[in-house]
Design a protein around this motif. Structure first.
Motif, short mmCIF file in Angstrom:
data_model
loop_
_atom_site.label_atom_id
_atom_site.label_comp_id
_atom_site.label_asym_id
_atom_site.label_seq_id
_atom_site.Cartn_x
_atom_site.Cartn_y
_atom_site.Cartn_z
N SER A 375 0.84 -1.21 0.00
CA SER A 375 0.00 0.00 0.00
C SER A 375 0.86 1.25 0.00
O SER A 375 0.56 2.23 -0.69
CB SER A 375 -0.94 0.00 1.21
N SER A 376 1.94 1.22 0.78
CA SER A 376 2.83 2.38 0.86
C SER A 376 3.53 2.64 -0.47
O SER A 376 3.62 3.79 -0.92
CB SER A 376 3.87 2.15 1.96
N ILE A 377 3.98 1.55 -1.13
CA ILE A 377 4.67 1.72 -2.41
C ILE A 377 3.70 2.23 -3.47
O ILE A 377 4.03 3.13 -4.26
CB ILE A 377 5.31 0.39 -2.87
N ILE A 378 2.50 1.68 -3.49
CA ILE A 378 1.48 2.13 -4.45
C ILE A 378 1.12 3.58 -4.18
O ILE A 378 0.97 4.39 -5.11
CB ILE A 378 0.23 1.24 -4.37
N ASP A 379 0.97 3.94 -2.91
CA ASP A 379 0.61 5.31 -2.56
C ASP A 379 1.70 6.29 -3.02
O ASP A 379 1.39 7.37 -3.54
CB ASP A 379 0.42 5.41 -1.04
N THR A 380 2.95 5.90 -2.84
CA THR A 380 4.06 6.74 -3.30
C THR A 380 4.01 6.91 -4.81
O THR A 380 4.21 8.01 -5.34
CB THR A 380 5.41 6.13 -2.90
N CYS A 381 3.72 5.81 -5.51
CA CYS A 381 3.63 5.85 -6.97
C CYS A 381 2.49 6.75 -7.43
O CYS A 381 2.68 7.60 -8.30
CB CYS A 381 3.43 4.42 -7.51
N LEU A 382 1.32 6.60 -6.82
CA LEU A 382 0.16 7.40 -7.20
C LEU A 382 0.36 8.87 -6.82
O LEU A 382 -0.07 9.77 -7.55
CB LEU A 382 -1.11 6.86 -6.53
N SER A 383 1.01 9.10 -5.69
CA SER A 383 1.29 10.48 -5.28
C SER A 383 2.24 11.15 -6.26
O SER A 383 2.08 12.33 -6.60
CB SER A 383 1.90 10.51 -3.87
N GLY A 384 3.24 10.37 -6.73
CA GLY A 384 4.16 10.90 -7.74
C GLY A 384 3.45 11.24 -9.02
O GLY A 384 3.71 12.29 -9.64
N TYR A 385 2.51 10.37 -9.42
CA TYR A 385 1.71 10.66 -10.62
C TYR A 385 0.89 11.92 -10.40
O TYR A 385 0.85 12.80 -11.27
CB TYR A 385 0.79 9.47 -10.92
N GLU A 386 0.22 11.99 -9.27
CA GLU A 386 -0.65 13.13 -8.99
C GLU A 386 0.15 14.43 -9.00
O GLU A 386 -0.32 15.46 -9.51
CB GLU A 386 -1.33 12.93 -7.64
N MET A 387 1.35 14.39 -8.45
CA MET A 387 2.18 15.60 -8.40
C MET A 387 2.57 16.06 -9.80
O MET A 387 2.51 17.25 -10.10
CB MET A 387 3.43 15.33 -7.56
N GLU A 388 2.92 15.12 -10.68
CA GLU A 388 3.35 15.50 -12.02
C GLU A 388 2.18 15.82 -12.94
O GLU A 388 2.33 16.61 -13.87
CB GLU A 388 4.18 14.36 -12.63
N ALA A 389 1.03 15.18 -12.68
CA ALA A 389 -0.11 15.37 -13.59
C ALA A 389 -1.14 16.33 -13.02
O ALA A 389 -2.20 16.52 -13.62
CB ALA A 389 -0.78 14.02 -13.87
N THR A 390 -0.83 16.96 -11.89
CA THR A 390 -1.84 17.74 -11.17
C THR A 390 -2.46 18.88 -11.98
O THR A 390 -3.61 19.24 -11.77
CB THR A 390 -1.25 18.29 -9.86
#
Length: 717
Positions: A375-390
């Motif tokens: 969950s933590s690794i996925i959350d980091t991945c999704l957060s990274g996506y959200e930051m770049e695609a925000t």
């Protein structure tokens, strides 16, 4: 006037700025303003790091888009990290009107300027781009090829319109560089340019609310207040004359543009004033995208990370002479960029060392904290996506994020299932061991209840530990399957234990009944079956009492208990019936043994001595009658205490009349009571020896005992 109601023109000659703000730039008739070194392709970098500028040719004179150069430029200026915090400024104007000189002084860029001593000619070819030095937010400046140039000719306006549309589509602020003396003139160079700007704007499906800044160059003694009405009238006439689609027939100019006007002194004749005015104008480009700034009303901004792709696609559409649907283009850019970002994040996730370690560990056994770690690794991945695609279109961004999340969950699902599988098998094995040990110290029901409750709770904890926060996977099926595995094992052990218990009591019944029944049948008298019935009842009740008591510890329902008790009762009856059938098969031997015993021994069990006084006939009848008793007892199973006529029938048929040799040789007739395969009122299931079999056995019996009688008679003689 209508023009005044549509937009507010701001005219300013600008205050005098401090000298420290003045740009370092020689006269445009001299060498280029900054020392530049040639980079790869057509890129130029300033040697003076304080200037912080670099440039590239974005589109060459033949309309070729320089994607590689733009990518290097974007990387150099670190545009991708800007999000929406950047601005694009472009400049249009007649050839040799000093556009590059203005940009270099205004933004401290390094665009190539015309050398006036070599004559007026085209300097900028195509579209060049540079970063404004020292201005925040990051400001990209585009220098467009001048219009009305003799190099292309008056009929070649295709590139002019294409570059104008491109500038309007990507720029937040467009500078219109025009000569002061052209204001009010019918054949002024700026009129075709403005007409081009307004015409191509109509090809944009949605206005971007671009800031259109008219920069009046080489202003004369005529006050700006006097130039304003004339310029306003010129602009309004051009706007009104441009053909518009039905949707924009009545749309005012202010819907498309925020219009501002500034006037600058001559660079050649009043250089100091020019520099002061440019320095003042430069201040307006600081924080230009903030509310109230020059580009504060801009719309549909493409995030910085998508600028390269967006610009390339816009130019492609323009080159293909298609109308430019900016809202749809924004969605398309968002779709491509968000998908690229999602793919990058997915690839990064697949190479993540922690994920690879967890995936490998999941193949061999349970993994503590698996769900939390994943969950933590996925959350980091999704957060990274959200930051770049925000900053991209929300609908597209959300859709691609959902797709990324689904791909990530599909990737980790096999490992998650493997972890649950290992947990299920491991905990189930531990349950089986604990259950077996518990059965040695406590009752079955108690052991089953305590062990199943404990290990089902352990598996529930394992499921919770393996749950991935982002997944909506239902673990109830896994829990139910584990519960079924536990119940199945309990049922299997119960069945084995009950089977063993049943066999135990069946063994007890077999031991308690077989020998006694055999002995009773050996005696074969009037009370034989009564004694067998009493024996069966007594031993069955005893076995059922113990059996029922043992069954109470297995927590089985009454119906099943009754069935098992009934089965045990049937087994007891089966033992008796089986033993009776075995003895019936040996009835002839028993008959001969009894006959021999009674015929050869007296009442005191002493061997007879045939001295001539014995009544051999009477002794023979007595011995045969006793043997006939065995035959009658063995003819049928009598466990239901119902009377029958078997003994009477056999006695009458076999002993009650003299059978002459002639009669004995006759065939059996229907008058013969033994000429039947069934006994009256005796079902076949209870028949051991049929009437016909009894008659045949008796005949055999008489033949085999006749010698003994003959020998006795001979002895008397």
């Amino acid at each position: 006037m209508y023009f005044r109601s549509c937009f507010n023109l701001h005219f300013s000659s600008g205050p005098n700025p401090p000298r420290s703000l003045l740009p370092r730039n020689p006269r445009f008739s001299k060498s280029p303003p900054f020392q530049m070194e040639k980079g790869s392709g057509d890129d130029f970098l300033c040697q003076d790091s304080a200037i912080e500028c670099c440039s590239t040719q974005l589109i060459d004179g033949d309309g070729m888009f320089n994607l590689d150069g733009l990518e290097r430029f974007i990387k150099e200026v670190q545009l991708r990290e800007c999000g929406l915090s950047y601005a694009v400024v472009s400049i249009m104007g007649p050839q040799s009107s000093g556009k590059s000189t203005l940009l270099n002084n205004l933004f401290h860029t390094n665009f190539r300027e015309m050398d006036a001593f070599k004559g007026r000619s085209q300097t900028t070819k195509g579209i060049w781009m540079a970063r404004a030095a020292g201005i925040e937010p990051c400001t990209l400046v585009m220098d467009l090829e001048g219009t009305d140039g003799r190099e292309r000719g008056e009929d070649d306006t295709a590139f002019e319109k294409q570059s104008a549309l491109f500038a309007l589509a990507v720029s937040d602020i467009v500078l219109i560089n025009m000569w002061c003396h052209d204001i009010g003139r019918e054949q002024a160079a700026n009129k075709p340019l403005l007409k081009t700007v307004f015409q191509v704007m109509m090809r944009l499906f949605s206005p971007r609310k671009t800031t259109l800044m008219f920069v009046i160059r080489d202003k004369t003694r005529t006050p700006l207040e006097n130039l304003e009405p004339v310029l306003r009238e010129d602009v309004q006439k051009i706007w009104d004359s441009v053909p518009k689609p039905q949707a924009h027939k009545e749309t005012p100019l202010s819907e498309f543009f925020n219009v501002q006007v500034v006037a600058l002194s001559s660079f050649e004749e009043k250089e100091e004033q020019f520099k002061e005015q440019v320095a003042s104008l430069r201040q307006q480009f600081f924080h230009s995208i903030a509310p109230g700034g020059l580009a504060g009303d801009r719309r549909g901004v493409v995030p910085a990370s998508g600028f390269s792709f967006s610009a390339q696609e816009i130019w492609k559409v323009i080159k293909e002479n298609k109308d430019l649907d900016l809202p749809a283009h924004k969605v398309m850019v968002a779709t491509v960029r968000c998908e690229e970002i999602a793919n990058e994040k997915f690839s990064s996730f697949k190479e993540n060392e922690e994920w690879l370690r967890l995936e490998e560990a999941a193949q061999t056994g349970p993994v503590s904290g698996f769900g939390r770690s994943i969950s933590s690794i996925i959350d980091t991945c999704l957060s990274g996506y959200e930051m770049e695609a925000t900053y991209f279109d929300e609908g597209v961004r959300t859709s691609k994020q959902k797709q990324l999340e689904e791909k990530l969950l599909q990737l980790v699902q096999p490992a998650s299932q493997s972890v649950l599988g290992h947990a299920r098998s491991g905990i189930l094995d531990k349950f089986k061991e604990a259950f077996d040990e518990a059965l040695n110290v406590e009752g079955f029901s108690s052991a089953a209840s305590s062990c199943s409750e404990h290990y089902i709770a352990l598996f529930d904890e394992a499921c919770s530990d393996a749950i991935i926060q982002q997944a909506k996977w239902d673990t109830s099926k896994a829990k139910e399957k584990f519960r079924q595995n536990v119940d199945a094992h309990i049922a299997s052990v119960r069945a084995d234990k009950l089977s063993d218990l049943t066999k135990e009591y069946e063994g007890k019944l077999n031991g308690a009944l077989s020998g006694p029944v055999e002995a009773l049948l050996d005696e074969a008298n009037e009370k034989t079956w009564l004694s067998i019935r009493n024996l069966l009842r007594r031993e069955t009740v005893s076995a059922i009492t113990g059996f029922s008591s043992s069954l109470s510890g297995f927590n089985i329902d009454e119906c099943s208990k009754e069935e098992m008790v009934s089965s045990l009762q049937d087994y007891a009856r089966g033992v008796v019936e089986g033993k009776a059938r075995e003895e019936a098969a040996r009835v002839l031997i028993r008959m001969k043994d009894r006959f021999s015993t009674l015929f050869s021994h007296d009442s005191e069990s002493m061997p007879r001595v045939w001295a001539g006084k014995e009544d051999i006939r009477a002794i023979t009848i007595t011995a045969r009658s006793a043997s006939l008793k065995i035959l009658s007892v063995m003819a049928a199973v009598r466990l239901d205490d119902k009377p029958d006529n078997i003994e009477k029938t056999l006695t009458v048929a076999l002993l009650g009349e003299r059978i002459s040799t002639g009669i004995a040789n006759r065939s059996i007739t229907t008058a013969d009571p033994l000429a039947s395969s069934t006994w009256e009122e005796i079902p076949s299931s209870r028949t051991l020896l049929s009437p016909v079999q009894c008659k045949s056995l008796w005949r055999q019996f008489k033949i085999e005992t006749e010698y003994t009688v003959t020998q006795a008679i001979s002895a008397q003689a």
